[in-house]
Design a protein around this motif. Structure first.
Motif, short mmCIF file in Angstrom:
data_model
loop_
_atom_site.label_atom_id
_atom_site.label_comp_id
_atom_site.label_asym_id
_atom_site.label_seq_id
_atom_site.Cartn_x
_atom_site.Cartn_y
_atom_site.Cartn_z
N TRP B 86 0.82 -1.22 0.00
CA TRP B 86 0.00 0.00 0.00
C TRP B 86 0.85 1.27 0.00
O TRP B 86 0.53 2.26 -0.65
CB TRP B 86 -0.97 -0.02 1.19
CG TRP B 86 -1.89 1.17 1.24
CD1 TRP B 86 -2.01 2.06 2.25
CD2 TRP B 86 -2.82 1.58 0.23
NE1 TRP B 86 -2.96 3.00 1.92
CE2 TRP B 86 -3.46 2.73 0.69
CE3 TRP B 86 -3.15 1.07 -1.03
CZ2 TRP B 86 -4.43 3.40 -0.04
CZ3 TRP B 86 -4.12 1.75 -1.78
CH2 TRP B 86 -4.75 2.89 -1.28
N GLN B 88 3.64 1.72 -1.39
CA GLN B 88 4.13 1.97 -2.75
C GLN B 88 3.12 2.78 -3.55
O GLN B 88 3.49 3.69 -4.30
CB GLN B 88 4.34 0.63 -3.47
CG GLN B 88 5.44 -0.21 -2.90
CD GLN B 88 6.79 0.32 -3.29
OE1 GLN B 88 7.00 0.71 -4.43
NE2 GLN B 88 7.72 0.36 -2.35
N VAL B 89 1.86 2.44 -3.40
CA VAL B 89 0.80 3.16 -4.12
C VAL B 89 0.81 4.62 -3.69
O VAL B 89 0.72 5.54 -4.50
CB VAL B 89 -0.58 2.52 -3.85
CG1 VAL B 89 -1.68 3.32 -4.52
CG2 VAL B 89 -0.59 1.07 -4.33
N LYS B 90 0.97 4.84 -2.38
CA LYS B 90 0.99 6.20 -1.86
C LYS B 90 2.22 6.95 -2.35
O LYS B 90 2.16 8.14 -2.65
CB LYS B 90 1.02 6.17 -0.33
CG LYS B 90 -0.28 5.63 0.25
CD LYS B 90 -0.67 6.58 1.34
CE LYS B 90 -1.99 6.27 1.93
NZ LYS B 90 -2.75 7.48 2.20
N ARG B 91 3.35 6.26 -2.39
CA ARG B 91 4.59 6.93 -2.80
C ARG B 91 4.61 7.22 -4.29
O ARG B 91 5.28 8.14 -4.73
CB ARG B 91 5.80 6.08 -2.41
CG ARG B 91 6.06 6.19 -0.94
CD ARG B 91 7.38 5.61 -0.54
NE ARG B 91 7.64 5.94 0.85
CZ ARG B 91 8.51 5.31 1.62
NH1 ARG B 91 9.19 4.31 1.12
NH2 ARG B 91 8.69 5.68 2.86
N ALA B 92 3.89 6.44 -5.06
CA ALA B 92 3.79 6.72 -6.50
C ALA B 92 2.87 7.91 -6.74
O ALA B 92 2.95 8.58 -7.76
CB ALA B 92 3.28 5.49 -7.23
N SER B 93 1.99 8.20 -5.79
CA SER B 93 1.03 9.30 -5.92
C SER B 93 1.71 10.62 -5.50
O SER B 93 2.79 10.59 -4.92
CB SER B 93 -0.17 9.05 -5.02
OG SER B 93 0.11 9.49 -3.70
N MET B 95 1.11 12.41 -3.08
CA MET B 95 1.00 12.69 -1.64
C MET B 95 2.31 13.27 -1.13
O MET B 95 3.37 12.74 -1.43
CB MET B 95 0.71 11.40 -0.89
CG MET B 95 0.76 11.55 0.62
SD MET B 95 0.70 9.97 1.51
CE MET B 95 2.36 9.35 1.25
#
Lengths: 240, 253
Positions: B86, B88-93, B95
């Motif tokens: 999860w 990783q998804v945030k770090r790709a965004s 944010m």
């Protein structure tokens, strides 16, 4: 200028050479499928373009910027393979949170409609079906109204019906003018969605072209046969 | 920009509140222990004790509660989100990088404040604890602020522990660290060797600060304990940073 580009990119994880000098370019409005068997280097290529991993050599750019830059991040969205998404948040809350990361996100109702989540927006993520969960991840990828979308194995583990539903939403999003890099080991998926297919095996691009080109080149009828043929050729070269 | 931080914190709060494992272990354990040791046994002063146990233990179980809320939110939360993709998804965004940690910190402090308020209510209603308002506020403020080093410790655990082993890892650090620093039963009732070793634990300095607010006799000075907690925070943050950098280049297919 390409929307995203990898130039002679190599990446090694210990003894494994995940990428061996690959070139890949995505132009505006294109849906490029990176097709290859498991472990071919697809996810590594995506991770480098998302700034989650750095290339050992070669360059990666997204909108002419470093992939990890905020400028690049604001113009792209990503659906990644994730084993567990927080289950105690509602669909709506997940989307609202990710929308808040972007300066000009889509309206909540628009994202919900574009991902086919109407009617389940108030459910907890943990209570959704597999197809719905994947569509929430798709919603999080598109909610910032990105110009470039990364879809890493978006339909893995979905049944035919759920897969087709997601394809429909992907097609509709591309029709708005966005570019997409899709990784998949489903040949049918690449055939159904892509303008251009790059076949990757053992960290190298072994063939590239439209789905029709690739079929023609190997003089086979389906992309599946073409794919097997290409991967086989690659393996033979390696022995030689 | 502040909107992102607010949204991140709101979602983090709702997420943990609805997670029964989290809300039960952070709320129930401290309240239950306080009922057993502070209320059931502690209405009258023990021989040798300087104040009713109900009052004394309000400080130490308050500390226990705050430490738990931070360690579970960070230790287990980060280990699971990092280990299962999860993060990783945030770090790709887009944010902001800091939003993830700031939100978890704010929510740990909020849960700490909620449990401390419940403990205070129990203490006042059933333990006969009476204090001037400033003292209640000072104790509450000290307890909530004391979450900071334990957020850092939780982050360090979360950056190293696996998603499945994290809850056990947190408990193996949390429970002994609480007991040996006198959070369950006052330090002076513990064996001498433990009393000698207690200053090596961040929980000890936290408890001494909280007890200081109650004017209980404490060892050392306030500045000494604050300094020790600041040092622990730096060490834990350093360890967390090492774990995070190590993670960045971990093998992936």
């Amino acid at each position: 200028m390409p929307v995203a580009e990898l130039r002679r990119v190599s990446k090694r994880y210990g003894a494994i050479e995940a990428l061996r000098g690959i070139d890949l370019r995505i132009d505006r409005g294109e849906l490029v499928a990176l097709l290859g068997p498991n472990g071919a280097g697809k996810t590594t290529a995506v991770r480098i373009l998302l700034g989650l991993a750095t290339a050992d050599s070669g360059t990666a750019t997204v909108f002419g910027r470093p992939p990890a830059s905020q400028e690049a991040k604001l113009r792209r969205g990503a659906l990644l393979q994730v084993a567990k998404v927080p289950e105690t948040l509602r669909v709506r809350e997940h989307i609202e949170l990710f929308s808040s990361y972007y300066p000009k996100p889509l309206a909540l109702s628009e994202t919900i409609a574009a991902a086919g989540l109407g009617g389940v927006e108030n459910r907890l993520f943990g209570d959704l079906s597999g197809g719905q969960k994947q569509r929430v991840l798709f919603a999080l990828a598109i909610c910032g109204n990105p110009d470039l979308l990364f879809l890493d194995e978006p339909t893995v583990g979905l049944d035919v019906q759920a897969r087709r539903a997601l394809w429909g939403h992907i097609r509709a999003f591309v029709a708005r003018g966005a570019s997409v890099l899709l990784t998949t080991h489903h040949l049918e998926e690449a055939d159904a969605l892509a303008n251009r297919v790059a076949v990757i095996n053992h960290g190298r691009i072994v063939a590239e072209g439209t789905p029709a080109d690739l079929k023609l080149r190997t003089a086979q009828t389906g992309l599946e046969d073409a794919f097997l043929e290409l991967v086989k050729e690659d393996a033979m070269e390696e022995v030689a | 920009m502040t909107h992102v931080y607010w949204m991140e914190a709101k979602c983090e709060f709702l997420k943990l509140l609805r997670m029964r494992v989290y809300s039960l272990s952070t709320v129930l354990f401290p309240l239950m222990f306080y009922c057993f040791f502070g209320l059931a046994m502690g209405r009258s002063p023990q021989p040798g004790a300087v104040m009713p146990m109900a009052r004394y233990l309000l400080a130490t179980y308050g500390a226990f509660a705050v430490v738990g809320a931070s360690l579970y939110a960070f230790g287990v939360g980060v280990a699971v989100e990092r280990g299962l993709g999860w993060l990783q998804v945030k770090r790709a965004s887009p944010m902001p990088r800091a939003a993830y940690v700031v939100a978890k910190g704010a929510v740990s402090l909020t849960f700490g404040a909620i449990v401390v308020t419940m403990l205070f209510t129990l203490g006042a209603a059933f333990g006969g604890v009476r204090m001037p308002l400033e003292q209640w506020l000072a104790l509450g403020g000290t307890l909530v602020a004391g979450a900071v080093p334990f957020c850092a410790l939780g982050l360090a655990i979360g950056n190293f522990a696996g998603p499945n082993s994290a809850p056990a890892t947190v408990n193996m650090i949390y429970m002994p660290m609480a007991f040996c620093a006198g959070l369950w039963i006052p330090l002076q009732f513990l064996p001498g060797a433990l009393q000698q070793a207690a200053p090596f634990l961040p929980t000890y300095h936290f408890a001494q600060l909280a007890l200081g607010v109650l004017h209980a006799p404490v060892q050392g000075t306030i500045m000494g304990h604050v300094g020790a907690l600041a040092a622990f925070t730096m060490i834990f943050a350093g360890i967390a940073w090492i774990g995070d950098s190590r993670e960045q280049e971990k093998a992936y297919g």
